[in-house]
Enzyme design. Structure first.
Site, PDB file in Angstrom:
ATOM      1  N   SER A  92       3.282   1.569   0.911  1.00  0.00           N
ATOM      2  CA  SER A  92       4.193   2.863   0.986  1.00  0.00           C
ATOM      3  C   SER A  92       3.134   4.218  -0.136  1.00  0.00           C
ATOM      4  O   SER A  92       3.397   5.118   0.289  1.00  0.00           O
ATOM      5  CB  SER A  92       5.063   2.758   0.084  1.00  0.00           C
ATOM      6  N   ARG A 125      -7.414 -14.404  -4.665  1.00  0.00           N
ATOM      7  CA  ARG A 125      -8.208 -13.940  -3.417  1.00  0.00           C
ATOM      8  C   ARG A 125      -9.179 -14.933  -2.190  1.00  0.00           C
ATOM      9  O   ARG A 125      -9.273 -14.749  -1.610  1.00  0.00           O
ATOM     10  CB  ARG A 125      -8.438 -13.316  -4.305  1.00  0.00           C
ATOM     11  N   ALA A 137       0.284   3.454   6.190  1.00  0.00           N
ATOM     12  CA  ALA A 137       0.978   3.969   5.536  1.00  0.00           C
ATOM     13  C   ALA A 137       2.847   3.941   5.056  1.00  0.00           C
ATOM     14  O   ALA A 137       3.041   4.813   5.048  1.00  0.00           O
ATOM     15  CB  ALA A 137       0.633   5.361   4.398  1.00  0.00           C
ATOM     16  N   CYS A 188       5.155 -11.114  -9.800  1.00  0.00           N
ATOM     17  CA  CYS A 188       4.519 -11.156 -11.238  1.00  0.00           C
ATOM     18  C   CYS A 188       5.491 -10.965 -12.148  1.00  0.00           C
ATOM     19  O   CYS A 188       4.779  -9.928 -13.201  1.00  0.00           O
ATOM     20  CB  CYS A 188       3.014  -9.980 -11.131  1.00  0.00           C
ATOM     21  N   ASP A 223       2.556 -10.132  -2.009  1.00  0.00           N
ATOM     22  CA  ASP A 223       2.076  -9.569  -3.612  1.00  0.00           C
ATOM     23  C   ASP A 223       2.801  -8.286  -4.200  1.00  0.00           C
ATOM     24  O   ASP A 223       2.244  -7.379  -4.307  1.00  0.00           O
ATOM     25  CB  ASP A 223       0.487  -9.670  -4.066  1.00  0.00           C
ATOM     26  N   PHE A 232       1.947  -4.721   0.700  1.00  0.00           N
ATOM     27  CA  PHE A 232       1.794  -3.985  -0.826  1.00  0.00           C
ATOM     28  C   PHE A 232       0.347  -4.429  -1.269  1.00  0.00           C
ATOM     29  O   PHE A 232      -0.394  -4.739  -2.102  1.00  0.00           O
ATOM     30  CB  PHE A 232       2.881  -5.009  -1.173  1.00  0.00           C
TER      31      PHE A 232
END
Length: 395
Positions: free
Chosen positions: A253, A214, A279, A339, A299, A230
């Site tokens: 979402s 970040r 959203a 990830c 991400d 995300f």
């Protein structure tokens, strides 16, 4: 408690002699005693040579090694391991800084405490067990944690309902092990503030593993139009705003994630009109954009948690990155991550390479990213490496 002795088949001790911390069930020749899941057991080679001590469990990984010496797993053991972990974080400049009170204190095998995760948020620590042995030791761990951190620690919250093996049938409850949080905690990370929802949020309530990434993104954000897909708590979005972005759009979402993102934006940049949150499904949102952004962050949550879905996961990464390559402005910067532990660095690189080739764009690698040093990878346990990413310039 000491639950017995484990004897391995011939030549199955070789990985333990190389200090790999797992004993697989197929390597076991016999068991002396009647260990219950979570008990401490001693492990021996076929020739009866002592190899170490660990937590016994049901499943493919039968023992998670705590020590390769004849250590007694008592209060002094827990204090010793936690102090070593804390000293590393202090050496890294994460603990004791006036502008940062958020870090991972224990990262499982990376800190020689397999099955245990501890995140620190200011005066609070969130403990998460991934093994029955660590679950049973939670009171001892809390006591050692209080001794290690001293007066700086005011609250220990135990959050393991969703992380313990389902076969154990433990029915664990999330609970406070020490103290009480009088208000919703706020984490301080590199001078920025974030609400931490350890009660209902994902993992321990905040993703501390992207802290350095970040900060890197902040250096690229000036005068750019940023899309954070995300977004979860909006971490990348907030760093982009501090970096001088012209506009920042956050997409997730989950309506709950969007609400938390907006809450964190207001905490750091009240009444700042550069930010909007949506959203919506990230794939669909990206498909609708057309050259609107010159800095995009991908991400996503883990696309693959098991090897049997690896192929589908790689297809997902290719599709997502191909869409970003197609939509980003010329000269744009793409931060893209995986990830998924089962997705290797080479697998992810190939997926991104394939997406770039499919797009026909000129793409250059500027940075190759990984998890931060408070998520250390035990050199004998490469499975501990899970976060990988690239910063790409797209022509």
């Amino acid at each position: 408690m000491n639950g017995g002795q484990i004897f391995l088949k011939p030549k199955k001790e070789e990985s333990l002699r190389r200090f790999h911390p797992w004993v697989f069930s197929g390597a076991i020749a016999s068991v002396r005693g009647e260990p219950e899941e979570g008990d401490t057991v001693e492990v021996y080679a076929a020739d009866r040579t002592f190899l170490g001590t660990g937590h016994y469990q049901i499943g493919s990984i039968a023992v998670r090694m705590l020590s390769f010496r004849a250590d007694v797993i008592d209060h002094a053991f827990w204090v010793g391991r936690l102090r070593a972990a804390f000293e590393l974080r202090r050496t890294l400049g994460l603990a004791g800084r006036p502008d940062n009170d958020t870090y991972r204190l224990v990262y499982g095998e990376g800190d020689r405490l397999p099955g245990l995760v501890i995140d620190v948020y200011g005066a609070a620590a969130v403990v998460q067990a991934h093994s029955v042995g660590m679950h049973r030791a939670r009171a001892a761990i809390a006591g050692a944690l209080k001794e290690t951190l001293g007066e700086r620690l005011q609250h220990i919250y135990y959050k393991s309902e969703g992380t313990l093996p389902f076969r154990a049938a433990l029915e664990p409850e999330n609970e406070s092990l020490y103290g009480r949080a009088d208000a919703e905690p706020v984490a301080l990370e590199n001078g920025l503030r974030f609400h931490v929802d350890w009660l209902k949020g994902q993992k321990t309530g905040f993703f501390v593993d992207q802290r350095e990434n970040r900060l890197l993104l902040e250096s690229y954000a000036r005068n750019r139009s940023v899309l954070n897909l995300f977004c979860y708590t909006g971490g990348f979005s907030i760093y982009a705003m501090r970096g001088g972005a012209n506009l920042v759009h956050s997409v997730d979402s989950s309506a709950k994630a969007i609400a938390l993102t907006e809450k964190n934006i207001a905490l750091n940049f009240p009444d700042d009109r550069r930010h909007r949150a949506f959203a919506e499904d990230a794939f669909h949102f990206l498909e609708k954009t057309d050259g609107a952004y010159d800095l995009i962050i991908l991400d996503p949550p883990a696309f693959a948690k098991h090897r049997n879905v690896l192929r589908n996961a790689l297809q997902g990464y290719r599709k997502l990155n191909a869409s970003a390559f197609e939509k980003i402005r010329a000269g744009g910067i793409l931060f893209t991550f995986s990830c998924s532990q089962v997705v290797s660095r080479n697998d992810f690189r190939l997926a991104v390479f394939s997406a770039a080739a499919q797009s026909g764009r000129h793409v250059r690698i500027l940075h190759q990213l990984a998890q931060p040093p408070d998520h250390p990878v035990n050199i004998y346990h490469p499975e501990g490496e899970y976060l990988k990413g690239f910063v790409l310039e797209v022509g």
